[in-house]
Design a protein around this motif. Structure first.
Motif, PDB file in Angstrom:
ATOM      1  N   VAL A  35       0.659  -1.541   0.389  1.00 16.34           N
ATOM      2  CA  VAL A  35       0.361  -0.204   0.349  1.00 16.34           C
ATOM      3  C   VAL A  35       0.960   1.603  -0.261  1.00 16.34           C
ATOM      4  O   VAL A  35       0.366   2.967  -0.305  1.00 16.34           O
ATOM      5  N   ALA A  36       1.940   1.246   0.618  1.00 15.27           N
ATOM      6  CA  ALA A  36       2.602   2.301   0.725  1.00 15.27           C
ATOM      7  C   ALA A  36       2.896   3.379  -0.441  1.00 15.27           C
ATOM      8  O   ALA A  36       3.426   4.194  -0.250  1.00 15.27           O
ATOM      9  N   PRO A  37       3.758   2.646  -1.805  1.00 16.03           N
ATOM     10  CA  PRO A  37       3.762   3.246  -2.741  1.00 16.03           C
ATOM     11  C   PRO A  37       2.803   3.957  -3.934  1.00 16.03           C
ATOM     12  O   PRO A  37       2.870   4.680  -4.068  1.00 16.03           O
ATOM     13  N   LEU A  44       2.495  12.393  -4.233  1.00 15.77           N
ATOM     14  CA  LEU A  44       2.896  12.690  -5.275  1.00 15.77           C
ATOM     15  C   LEU A  44       1.644  13.577  -6.949  1.00 15.77           C
ATOM     16  O   LEU A  44       1.126  14.839  -6.714  1.00 15.77           O
ATOM     17  N   HIS A  45       0.742  12.477  -7.128  1.00 15.56           N
ATOM     18  CA  HIS A  45       0.190  13.120  -7.926  1.00 15.56           C
ATOM     19  C   HIS A  45      -0.396  15.168  -6.952  1.00 15.56           C
ATOM     20  O   HIS A  45      -1.259  15.591  -7.816  1.00 15.56           O
ATOM     21  N   GLY A  46      -1.350  15.221  -5.719  1.00 13.93           N
ATOM     22  CA  GLY A  46      -1.953  15.808  -5.237  1.00 13.93           C
ATOM     23  C   GLY A  46      -0.888  17.346  -5.271  1.00 13.93           C
ATOM     24  O   GLY A  46      -1.442  18.395  -5.752  1.00 13.93           O
ATOM     25  N   TRP A  47       0.549  16.871  -5.108  1.00 13.23           N
ATOM     26  CA  TRP A  47       1.333  18.302  -4.712  1.00 13.23           C
ATOM     27  C   TRP A  47       1.482  18.614  -6.471  1.00 13.23           C
ATOM     28  O   TRP A  47       1.448  19.243  -6.826  1.00 13.23           O
ATOM     29  N   LEU A  48       1.821  17.536  -7.526  1.00 11.71           N
ATOM     30  CA  LEU A  48       1.703  18.124  -8.845  1.00 11.71           C
ATOM     31  C   LEU A  48       0.375  18.871  -9.356  1.00 11.71           C
ATOM     32  O   LEU A  48       0.918  20.116  -9.840  1.00 11.71           O
ATOM     33  N   VAL A  49      -0.706  18.335  -9.328  1.00 10.45           N
ATOM     34  CA  VAL A  49      -1.976  19.304  -9.129  1.00 10.45           C
ATOM     35  C   VAL A  49      -1.864  20.316  -9.397  1.00 10.45           C
ATOM     36  O   VAL A  49      -2.464  21.250  -9.512  1.00 10.45           O
ATOM     37  N   LEU A  68      -2.237   3.089 -13.677  1.00 14.68           N
ATOM     38  CA  LEU A  68      -0.791   2.428 -12.634  1.00 14.68           C
ATOM     39  C   LEU A  68      -1.505   1.809 -10.976  1.00 14.68           C
ATOM     40  O   LEU A  68      -1.093   0.697 -10.808  1.00 14.68           O
ATOM     41  N   ALA A  69      -2.359   2.796 -10.833  1.00 14.03           N
ATOM     42  CA  ALA A  69      -2.805   1.638  -9.664  1.00 14.03           C
ATOM     43  C   ALA A  69      -3.725   1.208  -9.572  1.00 14.03           C
ATOM     44  O   ALA A  69      -3.993  -0.167  -8.571  1.00 14.03           O
ATOM     45  N   ILE A  70      -4.456   1.001 -10.209  1.00 11.84           N
ATOM     46  CA  ILE A  70      -6.227  -0.224 -11.054  1.00 11.84           C
ATOM     47  C   ILE A  70      -4.740  -1.267 -10.988  1.00 11.84           C
ATOM     48  O   ILE A  70      -4.714  -2.310 -10.732  1.00 11.84           O
ATOM     49  N   GLY A  71      -3.540  -1.175 -12.090  1.00 10.60           N
ATOM     50  CA  GLY A  71      -2.665  -2.745 -11.915  1.00 10.60           C
ATOM     51  C   GLY A  71      -2.168  -2.955 -11.268  1.00 10.60           C
ATOM     52  O   GLY A  71      -1.534  -4.184 -10.562  1.00 10.60           O
ATOM     53  N   TRP A  72      -1.356  -1.651  -9.993  1.00 12.77           N
ATOM     54  CA  TRP A  72      -1.057  -2.370  -9.137  1.00 12.77           C
ATOM     55  C   TRP A  72      -1.357  -3.269  -8.048  1.00 12.77           C
ATOM     56  O   TRP A  72      -1.398  -4.291  -7.530  1.00 12.77           O
ATOM     57  N   LEU A  73      -3.127  -2.405  -8.004  1.00 10.68           N
ATOM     58  CA  LEU A  73      -4.014  -2.922  -6.836  1.00 10.68           C
ATOM     59  C   LEU A  73      -4.409  -4.573  -7.332  1.00 10.68           C
ATOM     60  O   LEU A  73      -4.865  -5.424  -6.576  1.00 10.68           O
ATOM     61  N   ILE A  74      -4.599  -5.058  -8.568  1.00  7.97           N
ATOM     62  CA  ILE A  74      -4.503  -5.784  -8.954  1.00  7.97           C
ATOM     63  C   ILE A  74      -3.099  -6.410  -8.656  1.00  7.97           C
ATOM     64  O   ILE A  74      -3.886  -7.770  -8.718  1.00  7.97           O
ATOM     65  N   ALA A  75      -2.608  -6.238  -8.947  1.00  4.49           N
ATOM     66  CA  ALA A  75      -1.435  -7.176  -9.010  1.00  4.49           C
ATOM     67  C   ALA A  75      -1.000  -7.828  -7.100  1.00  4.49           C
ATOM     68  O   ALA A  75      -1.134  -9.003  -6.993  1.00  4.49           O
ATOM     69  N   MET A  76      -1.188  -6.879  -6.770  1.00  9.11           N
ATOM     70  CA  MET A  76      -1.316  -6.756  -4.802  1.00  9.11           C
ATOM     71  C   MET A  76      -2.811  -7.709  -4.809  1.00  9.11           C
ATOM     72  O   MET A  76      -1.859  -8.811  -4.072  1.00  9.11           O
TER      73      MET A  76
END
Length: 90
Positions: A35-37, A44-49, A68-76
């Protein structure tokens, strides 16, 4: 393949629905490492926006991070499921 006593997660399955939970402190630690990444990416997204709110860059960053988050969650979920004791509730 791990013996069931050593698996850090337990999966309660009822048909297609399932719920994976950590079984021990080790399981919680492994879940936190997954979950940390995601949390770092959201920060990072909040800062960039906030830094460039009127740019098209914000939309492309949002889209790429969501995918990327959807792919990461599926892998997790797949990784945790492979290391789970499966309890079938049917």
């Amino acid at each position: 393949m791990m013996p069931d006593e050593d698996k850090p997660f337990v999966c309660h399955r009822r048909g297609w629905a399932f719920n994976i939970r950590p079984r021990s402190l080790y399981g919680w630690w492994l879940m936190a490492l997954w979950v940390a990444p995601l949390l770092a990416g959201a920060a990072l997204h909040g800062w960039l926006v906030q830094r460039w709110p009127d740019q098209a860059v914000a939309l492309s960053i949002t889209l790429s991070l969501v995918l990327l988050a959807i792919g990461w969650l599926i892998a997790m979920v797949r990784w945790m499921l492979a290391r789970s004791v499966i309890l079938d509730k049917d």
